[in-house]
Write a protein that holds these residues in place. Structure first.
Motif, PDB file in Angstrom:
ATOM      1  N   THR A  84      -2.343   8.698   7.153  1.00  0.00           N
ATOM      2  CA  THR A  84      -2.780   8.335   5.797  1.00  0.00           C
ATOM      3  C   THR A  84      -3.984   7.415   5.917  1.00  0.00           C
ATOM      4  OG1 THR A  84      -0.535   8.497   4.912  1.00  0.00           O
ATOM      5  CG2 THR A  84      -2.123   7.237   3.620  1.00  0.00           C
ATOM      6  N   ASP A  85      -5.116   7.862   5.408  1.00  0.00           N
ATOM      7  CA  ASP A  85      -6.334   7.063   5.438  1.00  0.00           C
ATOM      8  C   ASP A  85      -6.224   5.964   4.382  1.00  0.00           C
ATOM      9  OD1 ASP A  85      -9.143   6.411   4.316  1.00  0.00           O
ATOM     10  OD2 ASP A  85      -9.566   7.404   6.230  1.00  0.00           O
ATOM     11  N   PRO A  86      -6.437   4.712   4.757  1.00  0.00           N
ATOM     12  CA  PRO A  86      -6.295   3.633   3.779  1.00  0.00           C
ATOM     13  C   PRO A  86      -7.285   3.718   2.617  1.00  0.00           C
ATOM     14  CG  PRO A  86      -6.962   2.768   5.930  1.00  0.00           C
ATOM     15  CD  PRO A  86      -6.709   4.213   6.099  1.00  0.00           C
ATOM     16  N   LEU A  87      -8.478   4.248   2.850  1.00  0.00           N
ATOM     17  CA  LEU A  87      -9.437   4.429   1.745  1.00  0.00           C
ATOM     18  C   LEU A  87      -8.927   5.461   0.746  1.00  0.00           C
ATOM     19  CD1 LEU A  87     -12.895   4.306   3.553  1.00  0.00           C
ATOM     20  CD2 LEU A  87     -12.045   2.709   1.828  1.00  0.00           C
ATOM     21  N   GLU A 121       2.252   6.956  -1.725  1.00  0.00           N
ATOM     22  CA  GLU A 121       2.823   7.565  -0.522  1.00  0.00           C
ATOM     23  C   GLU A 121       1.940   7.285   0.689  1.00  0.00           C
ATOM     24  OE1 GLU A 121       4.101  11.979   1.077  1.00  0.00           O
ATOM     25  OE2 GLU A 121       4.015  11.618  -1.068  1.00  0.00           O
ATOM     26  N   GLY A 122       2.566   6.913   1.790  1.00  0.00           N
ATOM     27  CA  GLY A 122       1.847   6.658   3.025  1.00  0.00           C
ATOM     28  C   GLY A 122       1.408   5.219   3.215  1.00  0.00           C
ATOM     29  N   VAL A 123       1.610   4.372   2.200  1.00  0.00           N
ATOM     30  CA  VAL A 123       1.249   2.961   2.318  1.00  0.00           C
ATOM     31  C   VAL A 123       2.448   2.190   2.864  1.00  0.00           C
ATOM     32  CG1 VAL A 123       0.599   0.863   1.069  1.00  0.00           C
ATOM     33  CG2 VAL A 123      -0.500   3.041   0.516  1.00  0.00           C
ATOM     34  N   ALA A 124       2.240   1.515   3.991  1.00  0.00           N
ATOM     35  CA  ALA A 124       3.303   0.733   4.617  1.00  0.00           C
ATOM     36  C   ALA A 124       3.332  -0.692   4.079  1.00  0.00           C
ATOM     37  CB  ALA A 124       3.123   0.720   6.130  1.00  0.00           C
ATOM     38  N   ALA A 125       2.156  -1.254   3.751  1.00  0.00           N
ATOM     39  CA  ALA A 125       2.080  -2.628   3.244  1.00  0.00           C
ATOM     40  C   ALA A 125       0.779  -2.813   2.487  1.00  0.00           C
ATOM     41  CB  ALA A 125       2.158  -3.628   4.394  1.00  0.00           C
ATOM     42  N   ALA A 126       0.825  -3.688   1.493  1.00  0.00           N
ATOM     43  CA  ALA A 126      -0.372  -4.065   0.740  1.00  0.00           C
ATOM     44  C   ALA A 126      -0.229  -5.529   0.357  1.00  0.00           C
ATOM     45  CB  ALA A 126      -0.527  -3.196  -0.503  1.00  0.00           C
ATOM     46  N   THR A 127      -1.232  -6.319   0.704  1.00  0.00           N
ATOM     47  CA  THR A 127      -1.219  -7.740   0.389  1.00  0.00           C
ATOM     48  C   THR A 127      -2.621  -8.167  -0.038  1.00  0.00           C
ATOM     49  OG1 THR A 127      -1.758  -8.386   2.656  1.00  0.00           O
ATOM     50  CG2 THR A 127       0.576  -8.231   2.096  1.00  0.00           C
ATOM     51  N   TYR A 128      -2.692  -9.350  -0.639  1.00  0.00           N
ATOM     52  CA  TYR A 128      -3.999  -9.934  -0.903  1.00  0.00           C
ATOM     53  C   TYR A 128      -3.905 -11.439  -0.747  1.00  0.00           C
ATOM     54  CZ  TYR A 128      -2.532 -11.426  -5.574  1.00  0.00           C
ATOM     55  OH  TYR A 128      -1.890 -12.035  -6.621  1.00  0.00           O
ATOM     56  N   ASP A 129      -5.067 -12.060  -0.504  1.00  0.00           N
ATOM     57  CA  ASP A 129      -5.140 -13.500  -0.308  1.00  0.00           C
ATOM     58  C   ASP A 129      -6.305 -14.041  -1.122  1.00  0.00           C
ATOM     59  OD1 ASP A 129      -4.987 -16.111   0.667  1.00  0.00           O
ATOM     60  OD2 ASP A 129      -6.118 -15.627   2.475  1.00  0.00           O
ATOM     61  N   VAL A 130      -6.052 -15.062  -1.935  1.00  0.00           N
ATOM     62  CA  VAL A 130      -7.123 -15.737  -2.669  1.00  0.00           C
ATOM     63  C   VAL A 130      -7.114 -17.236  -2.401  1.00  0.00           C
ATOM     64  CG1 VAL A 130      -7.323 -14.072  -4.543  1.00  0.00           C
ATOM     65  CG2 VAL A 130      -5.727 -15.953  -4.767  1.00  0.00           C
ATOM     66  N   ASN A 151     -12.226  -1.690   8.527  1.00  0.00           N
ATOM     67  CA  ASN A 151     -11.854  -0.322   8.177  1.00  0.00           C
ATOM     68  C   ASN A 151     -11.428   0.397   9.448  1.00  0.00           C
ATOM     69  OD1 ASN A 151     -11.455   2.144   7.023  1.00  0.00           O
ATOM     70  ND2 ASN A 151     -13.584   2.505   6.477  1.00  0.00           N
ATOM     71  N   GLU A 152     -10.128   0.445   9.653  1.00  0.00           N
ATOM     72  CA  GLU A 152      -9.537   1.092  10.815  1.00  0.00           C
ATOM     73  C   GLU A 152      -8.747   2.313  10.338  1.00  0.00           C
ATOM     74  OE1 GLU A 152     -10.159   0.099  13.916  1.00  0.00           O
ATOM     75  OE2 GLU A 152     -11.337  -1.609  13.212  1.00  0.00           O
ATOM     76  N   PRO A 153      -8.304   3.166  11.255  1.00  0.00           N
ATOM     77  CA  PRO A 153      -7.578   4.376  10.834  1.00  0.00           C
ATOM     78  C   PRO A 153      -6.333   4.121   9.986  1.00  0.00           C
ATOM     79  CG  PRO A 153      -8.261   4.596  13.110  1.00  0.00           C
ATOM     80  CD  PRO A 153      -8.586   3.180  12.696  1.00  0.00           C
ATOM     81  N   THR A 154      -5.652   2.975  10.195  1.00  0.00           N
ATOM     82  CA  THR A 154      -4.454   2.689   9.403  1.00  0.00           C
ATOM     83  C   THR A 154      -4.490   1.312   8.753  1.00  0.00           C
ATOM     84  OG1 THR A 154      -3.252   1.867  11.333  1.00  0.00           O
ATOM     85  CG2 THR A 154      -2.980   4.214  10.785  1.00  0.00           C
TER      86      THR A 154
END
Length: 94
Positions: A66-69, A36-45, A8-11
């Motif tokens: 933009t806080d990721p939480l 808005e404010g999301v640059a990337a979203a990924t997941y790994d399974v 959990n980091e600032p971005t």
């Protein structure tokens, strides 16, 4: 559903979501990418790439300010709103 924050980091946020699969993760990732404010979203399974891990790990990267939480909470709210709207429309069609 169990959640475990890995980073959990600032971005950037990485969170393990126990018991979920591609179906849920694709919906959540799509909602994040529309937030808005999301640059990337990924997941790994993939356990081969994740050291034997089988629960998906979601990673969200945001723009400065933009806080990721907060972005994750907004995306989850959007998924809930769309699901409710779909259910209401479906029920009205019967």
């Amino acid at each position: 559903m169990e959640l475990r924050v890995i980073e959990n980091e600032p971005t950037e946020l990485s969170i393990e979501i126990a018991g979920e699969d591609h179906t849920f993760m694709n919906v959540l990732k799509g909602a994040l990418l529309e937030t808005e404010g999301v640059a990337a979203a990924t997941y790994d399974v993939n356990p081969e790439q994740s050291g034997g891990q089988t629960d998906p790990v979601l990673t969200v990267k945001t723009e400065e300010g933009t806080d990721p939480l907060d972005a994750l909470a907004d995306a989850a709210g959007n998924v809930k709103a769309k699901s409710t709207s779909f259910r209401e429309t479906f029920e009205a069609a019967h």
